[in-house]
Design a protein around this motif. Structure first.
Motif, PDB file in Angstrom:
ATOM      1  N   TYR A 141     -12.996  11.519  49.421  1.00  0.00           N
ATOM      2  CA  TYR A 141     -12.561  12.362  50.325  1.00  0.00           C
ATOM      3  C   TYR A 141     -12.317  11.739  51.768  1.00  0.00           C
ATOM      4  CZ  TYR A 141     -13.123  15.687  54.249  1.00  0.00           C
ATOM      5  OH  TYR A 141     -12.828  16.444  55.369  1.00  0.00           O
TER       6      TYR A 141
ATOM      7  N   SER B  72      -8.921   9.962  51.439  1.00  0.00           N
ATOM      8  CA  SER B  72      -7.793  10.616  51.467  1.00  0.00           C
ATOM      9  C   SER B  72      -7.597  11.224  52.926  1.00  0.00           C
ATOM     10  CB  SER B  72      -7.810  11.604  50.243  1.00  0.00           C
ATOM     11  OG  SER B  72      -8.991  12.519  50.349  1.00  0.00           O
ATOM     12  N   HIS B  73      -8.712  11.651  53.521  1.00  0.00           N
ATOM     13  CA  HIS B  73      -8.427  12.297  54.762  1.00  0.00           C
ATOM     14  C   HIS B  73      -7.824  11.371  55.910  1.00  0.00           C
ATOM     15  CE1 HIS B  73      -9.535  15.670  57.481  1.00  0.00           C
ATOM     16  NE2 HIS B  73      -9.774  14.825  58.335  1.00  0.00           N
TER      17      HIS B  73
ATOM     18  N   ASP C 203       1.074   9.936  46.147  1.00  0.00           N
ATOM     19  CA  ASP C 203      -0.369   9.798  45.529  1.00  0.00           C
ATOM     20  C   ASP C 203      -1.323  11.012  46.171  1.00  0.00           C
ATOM     21  OD1 ASP C 203      -0.176   6.404  44.895  1.00  0.00           O
ATOM     22  OD2 ASP C 203       0.350   8.161  43.532  1.00  0.00           O
ATOM     23  N   LEU C 204      -1.006  11.048  47.701  1.00  0.00           N
ATOM     24  CA  LEU C 204      -1.966  11.632  48.374  1.00  0.00           C
ATOM     25  C   LEU C 204      -1.800  13.202  47.987  1.00  0.00           C
ATOM     26  CD1 LEU C 204      -4.078  11.699  50.481  1.00  0.00           C
ATOM     27  CD2 LEU C 204      -2.180  11.822  52.291  1.00  0.00           C
TER      28      LEU C 204
ATOM     29  N   ALA D 276      -6.183   8.712  54.943  1.00  0.00           N
ATOM     30  CA  ALA D 276      -4.747   8.567  54.640  1.00  0.00           C
ATOM     31  C   ALA D 276      -3.769   9.826  55.339  1.00  0.00           C
ATOM     32  CB  ALA D 276      -4.610   8.456  53.238  1.00  0.00           C
ATOM     33  N   ALA D 277      -4.248  10.901  55.151  1.00  0.00           N
ATOM     34  CA  ALA D 277      -3.641  11.949  55.649  1.00  0.00           C
ATOM     35  C   ALA D 277      -3.356  11.756  57.221  1.00  0.00           C
ATOM     36  CB  ALA D 277      -4.214  13.211  55.108  1.00  0.00           C
TER      37      ALA D 277
ATOM     38  N   HIS E 266      -2.732  14.213  44.543  1.00  0.00           N
ATOM     39  CA  HIS E 266      -4.366  14.541  44.418  1.00  0.00           C
ATOM     40  C   HIS E 266      -4.464  15.692  44.955  1.00  0.00           C
ATOM     41  CE1 HIS E 266      -8.312  13.191  45.109  1.00  0.00           C
ATOM     42  NE2 HIS E 266      -8.466  13.741  46.453  1.00  0.00           N
ATOM     43  N   TYR E 267      -4.232  16.065  46.264  1.00  0.00           N
ATOM     44  CA  TYR E 267      -4.729  17.415  46.722  1.00  0.00           C
ATOM     45  C   TYR E 267      -3.855  18.489  45.910  1.00  0.00           C
ATOM     46  CZ  TYR E 267      -7.056  15.502  50.694  1.00  0.00           C
ATOM     47  OH  TYR E 267      -7.915  14.809  51.201  1.00  0.00           O
TER      48      TYR E 267
ATOM     49  N   PHE F  57       7.072  10.732  54.666  1.00  0.00           N
ATOM     50  CA  PHE F  57       5.922  10.003  55.285  1.00  0.00           C
ATOM     51  C   PHE F  57       4.813  10.298  54.357  1.00  0.00           C
ATOM     52  CE2 PHE F  57       8.057   8.457  58.876  1.00  0.00           C
ATOM     53  CZ  PHE F  57       8.719   9.444  59.204  1.00  0.00           C
ATOM     54  N   ILE F  58       4.513  11.315  53.793  1.00  0.00           N
ATOM     55  CA  ILE F  58       3.197  11.545  53.136  1.00  0.00           C
ATOM     56  C   ILE F  58       3.501  11.035  52.066  1.00  0.00           C
ATOM     57  CG2 ILE F  58       1.526  13.287  52.286  1.00  0.00           C
ATOM     58  CD1 ILE F  58       2.979  15.300  54.550  1.00  0.00           C
ATOM     59  N   PRO F  59       2.711  10.285  51.251  1.00  0.00           N
ATOM     60  CA  PRO F  59       2.884   9.474  49.944  1.00  0.00           C
ATOM     61  C   PRO F  59       2.434  10.452  48.935  1.00  0.00           C
ATOM     62  CG  PRO F  59       1.169   8.274  51.344  1.00  0.00           C
ATOM     63  CD  PRO F  59       1.508   9.513  52.211  1.00  0.00           C
TER      64      PRO F  59
ATOM     65  N   ARG G 232       0.204   1.286  53.361  1.00  0.00           N
ATOM     66  CA  ARG G 232       0.141   1.217  51.624  1.00  0.00           C
ATOM     67  C   ARG G 232      -1.010   1.860  51.270  1.00  0.00           C
ATOM     68  NH1 ARG G 232       3.662   1.477  49.671  1.00  0.00           N
ATOM     69  NH2 ARG G 232       5.404   0.261  50.215  1.00  0.00           N
ATOM     70  N   PHE G 233      -0.936   2.999  50.440  1.00  0.00           N
ATOM     71  CA  PHE G 233      -2.010   3.791  49.905  1.00  0.00           C
ATOM     72  C   PHE G 233      -2.159   3.073  48.706  1.00  0.00           C
ATOM     73  CE2 PHE G 233      -0.280   6.593  53.011  1.00  0.00           C
ATOM     74  CZ  PHE G 233      -1.379   6.790  53.849  1.00  0.00           C
TER      75      PHE G 233
ATOM     76  N   LYS H 151      -6.124  19.162  43.230  1.00  0.00           N
ATOM     77  CA  LYS H 151      -7.133  19.703  43.403  1.00  0.00           C
ATOM     78  C   LYS H 151      -7.229  21.470  43.555  1.00  0.00           C
ATOM     79  CE  LYS H 151     -10.306  17.600  46.580  1.00  0.00           C
ATOM     80  NZ  LYS H 151     -10.920  17.391  47.923  1.00  0.00           N
TER      81      LYS H 151
ATOM     82  N   ILE I  69      -6.224   5.939  45.061  1.00  0.00           N
ATOM     83  CA  ILE I  69      -6.490   7.061  45.813  1.00  0.00           C
ATOM     84  C   ILE I  69      -6.768   8.263  45.054  1.00  0.00           C
ATOM     85  CG2 ILE I  69      -4.014   7.821  45.800  1.00  0.00           C
ATOM     86  CD1 ILE I  69      -4.723   8.797  49.045  1.00  0.00           C
TER      87      ILE I  69
ATOM     88  N   VAL J 283       4.027  20.079  59.546  1.00  0.00           N
ATOM     89  CA  VAL J 283       3.635  19.298  60.792  1.00  0.00           C
ATOM     90  C   VAL J 283       4.505  18.851  61.952  1.00  0.00           C
ATOM     91  CG1 VAL J 283       2.555  16.879  61.051  1.00  0.00           C
ATOM     92  CG2 VAL J 283       1.783  18.307  58.934  1.00  0.00           C
TER      93      VAL J 283
ATOM     94  N   ALA K 293      -0.556   9.523  57.822  1.00  0.00           N
ATOM     95  CA  ALA K 293       0.599   9.890  57.472  1.00  0.00           C
ATOM     96  C   ALA K 293       1.166  10.908  58.731  1.00  0.00           C
ATOM     97  CB  ALA K 293       0.703  10.649  56.047  1.00  0.00           C
ATOM     98  N   VAL K 294       0.187  11.788  59.103  1.00  0.00           N
ATOM     99  CA  VAL K 294       0.303  13.173  60.098  1.00  0.00           C
ATOM    100  C   VAL K 294       0.752  12.241  61.257  1.00  0.00           C
ATOM    101  CG1 VAL K 294      -0.858  14.501  61.604  1.00  0.00           C
ATOM    102  CG2 VAL K 294      -0.473  14.748  59.055  1.00  0.00           C
TER     103      VAL K 294
END
Lengths: 355, 139
Positions: A24, A27-28, B40-41, A30-31, B44-45, B36-38, A136-137, B48, A141, B70, A34-35
Motif C-alpha cells: 500500500y 503504491s501510494h 501497473d498502478l 507511486a501515486a 492494481h487499484y 502520467f499514471i503508469p 520507473r515503477f 482492488k 507493484i 487531477v 504521478a500526481v
C-alpha cells in the motif's frame, strides 16, 4: 529547469522517504509521484506535502470509484468482465451532469459529455512535450509472484498425489529444502576393499622381505661391503621407492598396516643390530653407522606416515578405530624400543672408536 | 424512422470515433511521458475494486480519466492561488505570486466544487476565528 529538478527531487524524496514495507505504501508513493507530475504539467512549481498527499489519495479514490461503478454496471447486465461502455457509464455516473443524467444513449460518444471532455483533453495535452523521465515503477507493484511460480502443467510435472490439481503452482525443487551431502557418494564395496587391502599388504611385505634379505646378505659378506656400500644404498633406495609406490594408492588404513610392517623392519633390524654389537668388528659398525642414517631416514618417513592416520577422512570406518588405537600403543612401544636400540648402536661405535 | 436512421448513423460515427480514440490511446505506448499514471498502478487499484478486464486500452482510458480529473482540480487550485492578493512587496524586484505552491487551502476550495469537503485542521487553535468558514476570515 532548476525548478523542475527541484520537483524531481521533491518527488523522489517523497517516494523514497515513504516506507516500502507494505504494498500500500509503495503504491501510494507511486501515486503521489504521478500526481505531482500532473500538477507540474498544469503549472505548479512547488507542493505542500499534505496537499500533495491528499490529492494523490483523491486520485486513487477516483480510480477505485470508477472501477467499482464500472464493475457494478457490468454485473447488472450479467457480465463479469467490464466493457468500454461500462467505463463510460461509470464516468458519467461520477460527474455531476445535472439534468442530463444517464440515458440509454449515453453509452455512445455523442451523448457522453464526459468522454468528449476526456478526448479533448487527450488531444490537447499531447501537444506539450515533457522532458522529464517518468519515475520507473517496477513490475512488483502488482503482485506478480503468482506468475513467477509456474503451475504443474507448465513445468510438465505430475503432482505428487492425486489430490493436487494440475493447474496449481508447482512444488519447489527438492534441493531447495533438502540437505544433501557435499561429497560424491561412492558405492562402497567392502569385500572388494578388503581384497585390495590384502593384495597391497602382500606386495609391501614382499618388498620388505626382499630388502631384509639383501641387507642380511650384504652384512654377511663383509668384503663386498665397502665397495658395494653405494650399491647397497641404491638397493635400499629401490626398496624405498617400491614401498613409496605402494603406499600412495593405499588409504590411511592400509598405511597403518604398512607401518606395522615398517616396524617389523625395525624388529628385523633389532636382532641384526644386536648381532652386530656382539660379534662384528668396527668395520661392520661403521657400515652399520652408514646404513643407519638411511634406515633412520626410512624410520622418519614411516613416522610421517604414522602422522597421517590422525586425519579423519570420510572413508575411515568407525569399527576399525578401537583396533587401531590398540595397535598404536603397541607401535609406540616398539618404536621406543627401536629408538633405544639405535641410540645404543650409535653410542657404541663412538665408544669403539675411542677405544 | 428518420430519427432512428439518424441516430443509427450517429451511432456508427460515434463508434468509429470511439474505436479511433481507443486506438490512439494505445499509440502512446512507445512514449514514456503520457499518460502520467503508469498502467501497473491503475491496474492494481482497479483490481482492488473488482474491475476485471484483459484489455489494456480500457486501463489506459481509466488512467487518462484520472489524469484529467487531477489536472482539473489542480488547475482550479492554481486559479485560486493566482487570484489571491499578492503578498506584501518588500523589494521592488519581488514579483507577484512568485511561488506557486499547492496548498491545502487552494485544494479545499477547488475540491468543494467537486463535492468533496476537505478541511485541513488548524495547527494553532488559539485565535477566536478558529474553525470558522475561511471565506469569512481575513487572511
Amino acid at each position: 529547469m532548476s525548478t523542475e529538478r527541484a520537483q524531481d527531487g521533491d518527488r523522489n524524496e517523497a517516494a523514497s522517504s515513504s516506507r516500502c514495507s507494505e504494498s500500500y505504501e509503495f503504491s501510494h508513493a507511486a501515486a503521489k509521484a504521478a500526481v505531482a507530475q500532473v500538477c507540474e504539467s498544469v503549472g505548479y512549481e512547488h507542493f505542500k506535502d499534505p496537499a500533495l498527499e491528499s490529492l494523490a489519495g483523491f486520485a486513487l479514490q477516483y480510480i477505485l470509484q470508477l472501477g467499482k461503478t464500472a464493475t457494478s454496471f457490468a454485473n447488472l447486465t450479467g457480465r463479469s468482465q467490464c466493457n468500454v461502455f461500462d467505463i463510460i457509464l461509470a464516468l458519467d455516473d461520477l460527474t455531476d451532469n445535472g439534468e442530463e443524467g444517464i440515458s440509454s444513449e449515453s453509452c455512445s460518444l455523442g451523448r457522453s459529455v464526459k468522454l468528449r471532455e476526456i478526448i479533448d483533453y487527450v488531444n490537447s495535452s499531447e501537444e506539450i512535450p515533457f522532458s522529464q523521465p517518468l519515475p520507473r515503477f517496477p513490475v512488483a507493484i502488482s503482485d506478480k509472484s503468482r506468475n513467477l511460480i509456474p503451475s504443474f502443467v507448465e513445468i510438465g510435472e505430475t503432482p505428487p498425489g492425486k489430490h493436487i490439481p494440475l493447474w496449481l503452482p508447482a512444488f519447489p525443487d527438492p534441493h531447495t529444502y533438502k540437505e544433501t551431502p557435499m561429497w560424491i557418494e561412492r558405492v562402497s564395496d567392502p569385500r572388494g576393499d578388503k581384497i585390495e587391502q590384502a593384495r597391497q599388504r602382500r606386495k609391501a611385505e614382499r618388498a620388505l622381505l626382499s630388502l631384509q634379505r639383501k641387507l642380511v646378505c650384504k652384512l654377511s659378506s663383509r668384503n663386498t661391503v665397502w665397495g658395494d656400500l653405494d650399491g647397497v644404498k641404491e638397493e635400499m633406495r629401490e626398496e624405498e621407492s617400491d614401498l613409496r609406490s605402494v603406499s600412495p594408492p593405499i588409504s590411511e588404513e592400509k598405511v597403518e598396516s604398512l607401518n606395522r610392517d615398517g616396524l617389523s623392519v625395525i624388529e628385523a633390524f633389532a636382532p641384526a643390530m644386536e648381532a652386530a654389537r656382539d660379534g662384528f668388528s668396527s668395520e661392520a659398525h661403521t657400515e652399520w653407522k652408514k646404513k643407519k642414517p638411511v634406515a633412520l631416514s626410512k624410520l622418519r618417513t614411516e613416522k610421517k606416515f604414522l602422522g597421517q592416520p590422525l586425519d579423519l577422512s570420510l572413508q575411515m570406518k568407525g569399527e576399525d578405530r578401537p583396533l587401531s588405537f590398540v595397535r598404536e600403543e603397541d607401535r609406540d612401544d616398539k618404536r621406543r624400543r627401536a629408538e633405544f636400540i639405535l641410540r645404543q648402536c650409535m653410542e657404541n661405535p663412538v665408544d669403539l672408536n675411542q677405544l | 424512422m428518420n430519427h432512428g436512421q439518424q441516430s443509427g448513423e450517429a451511432k456508427h460515427e460515434d463508434d468509429a470515433a470511439l474505436t479511433e480514440f481507443l486506438a490512439s490511446l494505445m499509440d502512446y505506448t512507445p512514449t514514456v511521458y503520457f499518460p502520467f499514471i503508469p498502467d501497473d498502478l491503475v491496474e492494481h487499484y482497479l483490481a482492488k475494486s473488482g474491475f476485471q478486464c484483459p484489455d489494456v486500452r480500457l486501463i489506459r482510458l481509466v488512467a487518462v480519466a484520472t489524469q484529467k480529473f487531477v489536472a482539473d482540480v489542480a488547475s482550479d487550485a492554481l486559479q485560486h492561488c493566482k487570484a489571491r492578493p499578492a503578498p506584501v512587496v518588500k523589494d521592488k524586484k519581488q514579483q507577484k505570486d512568485k511561488r506557486l505552491i499547492l496548498t491545502m487551502e487552494d485544494l479545499s476550495k477547488a475540491l468543494r466544487e467537486y463535492g468533496v469537503n476537505v478541511k485541513h485542521p488548524e495547527y494553532f487553535a488559539d485565535s477566536p476565528s478558529t474553525g470558522m468558514d475561511p471565506a469569512t476570515r481575513d487572511e
